[in-house]
Design a protein around this motif. Structure first.
Motif, short mmCIF file in Angstrom:
data_model
loop_
_atom_site.label_atom_id
_atom_site.label_comp_id
_atom_site.label_asym_id
_atom_site.label_seq_id
_atom_site.Cartn_x
_atom_site.Cartn_y
_atom_site.Cartn_z
N ALA A 89 0.83 -1.21 0.00
CA ALA A 89 0.00 0.00 0.00
C ALA A 89 0.86 1.26 0.00
O ALA A 89 0.57 2.23 -0.71
N LEU A 125 2.30 2.02 -3.49
CA LEU A 125 1.31 2.63 -4.38
C LEU A 125 0.99 4.06 -3.96
O LEU A 125 0.81 4.95 -4.80
N SER A 128 -3.47 4.57 -1.65
CA SER A 128 -3.09 3.56 -2.65
C SER A 128 -4.10 3.49 -3.79
O SER A 128 -3.82 2.92 -4.85
N ASN A 129 -5.31 4.05 -3.55
CA ASN A 129 -6.39 3.98 -4.53
C ASN A 129 -6.77 2.54 -4.89
O ASN A 129 -7.20 2.25 -6.00
N ASN A 130 -6.55 1.66 -3.93
CA ASN A 130 -6.93 0.25 -4.10
C ASN A 130 -7.84 -0.10 -2.94
O ASN A 130 -7.39 -0.24 -1.80
N SER A 131 -9.13 -0.25 -3.22
CA SER A 131 -10.11 -0.46 -2.15
C SER A 131 -9.89 -1.78 -1.42
O SER A 131 -10.17 -1.88 -0.22
N LEU A 138 -6.93 -3.23 -0.83
CA LEU A 138 -5.83 -3.02 0.11
C LEU A 138 -6.31 -2.19 1.30
O LEU A 138 -5.97 -2.50 2.45
#
Length: 262
Positions: free
Chosen positions: A113, A116, A159-162, A164
Motif C-alpha cells: 500500500a 502505491l 493507494s487507490n486500491n479499495s 488493500l
C-alpha cells in the motif's frame, strides 16, 4: 510428531501448540504448580518459532491455564484453574489472531500500500500525515493510538486500491478486537516510542518524495521493527536471566583481561 509452520493448516498454529500443552498437562507431563520448560526449548521440541510459543503461552494465560511470572518463568496453575484445562480440549478457546501473525500480514499488505501511495501522494495527504505524526507525540496514549491508526489508514486510502484499504482496516480492527493480539500488544506498551516516531517519519519522507521503493521499504522496516520490539518486550524472564548471566560472564572476562594488561 513435530509440527511444521510452513505446512498448510486449517487452524491457527498457536491453537495447536496450546492444545498440545493442555494435553500434556492433562496427561501429567506438567503438573499444577510446575514450571514449564524454557521458551526456546519448547520451540525446538514442537518445531515452531518463538513468536508462536509466545502467542500460545499468552493464550493459555488468558484462559487461566498458566501464569507468566516476571523474572521467573511460566507455571501451570492449580486449584480451580484445573477445571479450565479439563474443559478446554480438544481445542483451546478461539482467541482470534495473534499479534505476530497479524504483524507478518501487515508487513506484506501495508508495504504494498505504501508503494502505491507514494505514486499518488498529494500535498493534502502529506499535511494530514504530518498532523498524525505530531499527534503520535502526545502524552495521551489514546491520542497516540488513534493518530497511529489514522496515519496507516490514510496511506492505505492513498493507494487507490479499495481491497488493500479494506485489508488494512480489517487488520487494525483485529489488532484492537482480538483478545490475543490486544493482550500481546498491551504487554509491549511503554517503550520504543522514539524509534516508532523516527520510522513513521521515514515513511512520510519517502511518500513526500514520491519514491515508491523507499516508501515500501520504510513501511516494511517499520513493521519488522515493531515485530522485533514486541518479541523483545514480551520475552519471559528466563531469557532475561540468560542475558544477565552472559553479561556477567563478559564482565568477568573483561575484568580479568584488564588485570592482565595492568
Amino acid at each position: 510428531m513435530s509440527m511444521h509452520e510452513n505446512s498448510p493448516q486449517p487452524d491457527r498454529l498457536y491453537r495447536r501448540v496450546a492444545d498440545k500443552m493442555i494435553a500434556a498437562i492433562q496427561e501429567g507431563e506438567y503438573v499444577p504448580g510446575c514450571k514449564l520448560p524454557a521458551e526456546r526449548d519448547l520451540a525446538e521440541t514442537l518445531g515452531v518459532s518463538r513468536p508462536t510459543i509466545r502467542e500460545a503461552m499468552i493464550a493459555l494465560e488468558i484462559m487461566g491455564v498458566v501464569e507468566i511470572r516476571d523474572r521467573s518463568g511460566i507455571y501451570v496453575l492449580n486449584g480451580d484453574n484445573r477445571a479450565i484445562v479439563e474443559t478446554s480440549t480438544p481445542a483451546v478457546v478461539d482467541l482470534s489472531v495473534g499479534a505476530f501473525e497479524l504483524l507478518e500480514a501487515r508487513i506484506f499488505v501495508e508495504g504494498a500500500a505504501a508503494g502505491l501511495a507514494a505514486e499518488t501522494a498529494t500535498p493534502d495527504d502529506i499535511d494530514f500525515l504530518k498532523q498524525c505524526l505530531a499527534e503520535m507525540m502526545d502524552s495521551d496514549p489514546l491520542v497516540r493510538e488513534l493518530a497511529d491508526r489514522s496515519f496507516h489508514m490514510r496511506i492505505a486510502a492513498m493507494s487507490n486500491n479499495s481491497a488493500l484499504a479494506a485489508a488494512v482496516e480489517l487488520m487494525w480492527d483485529l489488532r484492537r478486537n482480538s483478545p490475543l493480539a490486544s493482550q500481546i500488544m498491551t504487554r509491549a506498551l511503554g517503550g520504543g516510542a522514539t524509534a516508532r516516531i523516527n520510522e513513521h517519519e521515514s515513511i512520510l519522507n519517502a511518500l513526500a518524495a514520491h519514491d515508491a521503493m523507499a516508501a515500501r521499504e520504510a513501511m516494511r522496516m517499520h513493521l519488522e521493527q515493531v515485530r522485533d520490539y514486541v518479541l523483545d518486550a514480551t520475552e519471559t524472564a528466563e531469557i532475561d536471566a540468560l542475558r544477565s548471566k552472559l553479561h556477567q560472564q563478559r564482565q568477568r572476562v573483561l575484568h580479568r583481561t584488564q588485570k592482565m594488561g595492568a
